[in-house]
Design an enzyme around this catalytic site. Structure first.
Site, mmCIF file in Angstrom:
data_model
loop_
_atom_site.group_PDB
_atom_site.id
_atom_site.type_symbol
_atom_site.label_atom_id
_atom_site.label_comp_id
_atom_site.label_asym_id
_atom_site.label_seq_id
_atom_site.Cartn_x
_atom_site.Cartn_y
_atom_site.Cartn_z
ATOM 1 N N CYS A 1 -0.393 8.595 7.246
ATOM 2 C CA CYS A 1 -1.760 8.423 6.758
ATOM 3 C C CYS A 1 -2.705 8.190 7.942
ATOM 4 C CB CYS A 1 -1.829 7.242 5.798
ATOM 5 S SG CYS A 1 -0.983 7.528 4.226
ATOM 6 N N CYS B 1 -3.070 4.719 9.572
ATOM 7 C CA CYS B 1 -1.805 4.129 10.035
ATOM 8 C C CYS B 1 -1.144 4.954 11.141
ATOM 9 C CB CYS B 1 -0.833 3.989 8.871
ATOM 10 S SG CYS B 1 -1.412 2.862 7.581
ATOM 11 N N CYS C 1 0.839 -1.195 0.000
ATOM 12 C CA CYS C 1 0.000 0.000 0.000
ATOM 13 C C CYS C 1 0.876 1.247 0.000
ATOM 14 C CB CYS C 1 -0.911 -0.012 1.231
ATOM 15 S SG CYS C 1 -2.068 1.385 1.304
ATOM 16 N N CYS C 2 1.927 1.248 0.811
ATOM 17 C CA CYS C 2 2.850 2.382 0.856
ATOM 18 C C CYS C 2 3.504 2.603 -0.506
ATOM 19 C CB CYS C 2 3.939 2.150 1.904
ATOM 20 S SG CYS C 2 3.404 2.344 3.620
ATOM 21 N N CYS D 1 8.264 3.178 5.641
ATOM 22 C CA CYS D 1 7.364 2.915 4.505
ATOM 23 C C CYS D 1 8.129 2.501 3.261
ATOM 24 C CB CYS D 1 6.539 4.153 4.204
ATOM 25 S SG CYS D 1 7.510 5.605 3.785
#
Length: 244
Positions: free
Chosen positions: A212, A215, A129-130, A240
């Site tokens: 984010c 997170c 996702c990162c 990340c």
């Protein structure tokens, strides 16, 4: 029995000595910014809008350095962080400031195929996702750059304890700089308060490190300042991938 909510992290209060010592750190910072600007034609600063990054943004603006500033708008930022984007534009109208976004199709495909919050299940899924929301946009932002800057500090985490002012970004074949690598948290806040620099309202809510929204969470008083970042993971994996 009543439940007592644990005290949250609070913005540290710099001492008089921190403000006195700040003068030397400021001079060194402006010299570093000028050095980078003189050595490179297309340097860019990747700002996460953290207080560290606001210090560097302010120094770039005051130095009128030829350094562009950009932020990765991941699509999952807190409203408070997005509000700061507008504040930066208003406070530094002459700054070359730009937002970079993830590829909308790739972000939507990840959410559709795996789930919007599947990254809680493993480090691998979280880093995927990162990559989509941060690393790929960073790669686009740095196209054509011959150097980039970050707001990393040695004090921030165990993964940054050996940080230096200058390091090669061998993957991209360009230089990388960490202008406040040797600053303390108190020195950062001394600069912010002295110069009345705008900063993210989440700091007032117990967030010493902000990423984010899904997170990041507040941390308790006395906890490591990055304890609220990817809190479900081991502290040694809390990166990340932007700085790998």
């Amino acid at each position: 029995m009543s439940f007592v909510r644990p005290a949250l992290w609070e913005i540290p209060t710099p001492s008089e000595a921190d403000f006195v010592n700040l003068s030397e750190k400021e001079t060194a910072l402006y010299e570093r910014i000028q050095h980078i600007s003189q050595q490179h034609h297309h340097a860019k600063f990747a700002s996460s809008l953290a207080v560290e990054d606001m210090v560097i943004t302010d120094a770039i603006a005051k130095s009128q350095a030829n350094i562009a500033v950009f932020t990765l708008e991941t699509g999952r930022l807190n409203p408070e962080t997005l509000a700061l984007v507008d504040n930066v534009k208003a406070n530094y109208p002459n700054l070359h400031f730009q937002l970079y976004y993830p590829d909308p199709e790739k972000a939507a495909e990840y959410d559709r195929q795996k789930g919007k919050f599947v990254f809680y299940e493993s480090v691998e899924l979280r880093r995927e996702c990162c990559f989509i929301r941060k690393i790929e946009p960073l790669n686009r932002a740095l196209q054509g750059a011959d150097a980039w800057l970050t707001g990393q500090r040695r004090e921030q985490s165990v993964t940054r304890s050996e940080l230096a002012f200058h390091e090669p970004d061998s993957g991209r074949g360009i230089d990388k700089y960490n202008p406040i690598f040797d600053w303390s948290e108190l020195e950062v806040w001394a600069y912010i308060l002295k110069h009345q620099i705008p900063y993210n309202e989440l700091y007032k809510q117990g967030f010493p490190s902000i990423g984010c929204e899904p997170c990041t969470r507040p941390v308790k008083a006395g906890e490591d300042i990055r304890a609220g970042r990817w809190w479900w993971e081991n502290k040694d994996s809390k990166e990340c991938g932007l700085h790998k």
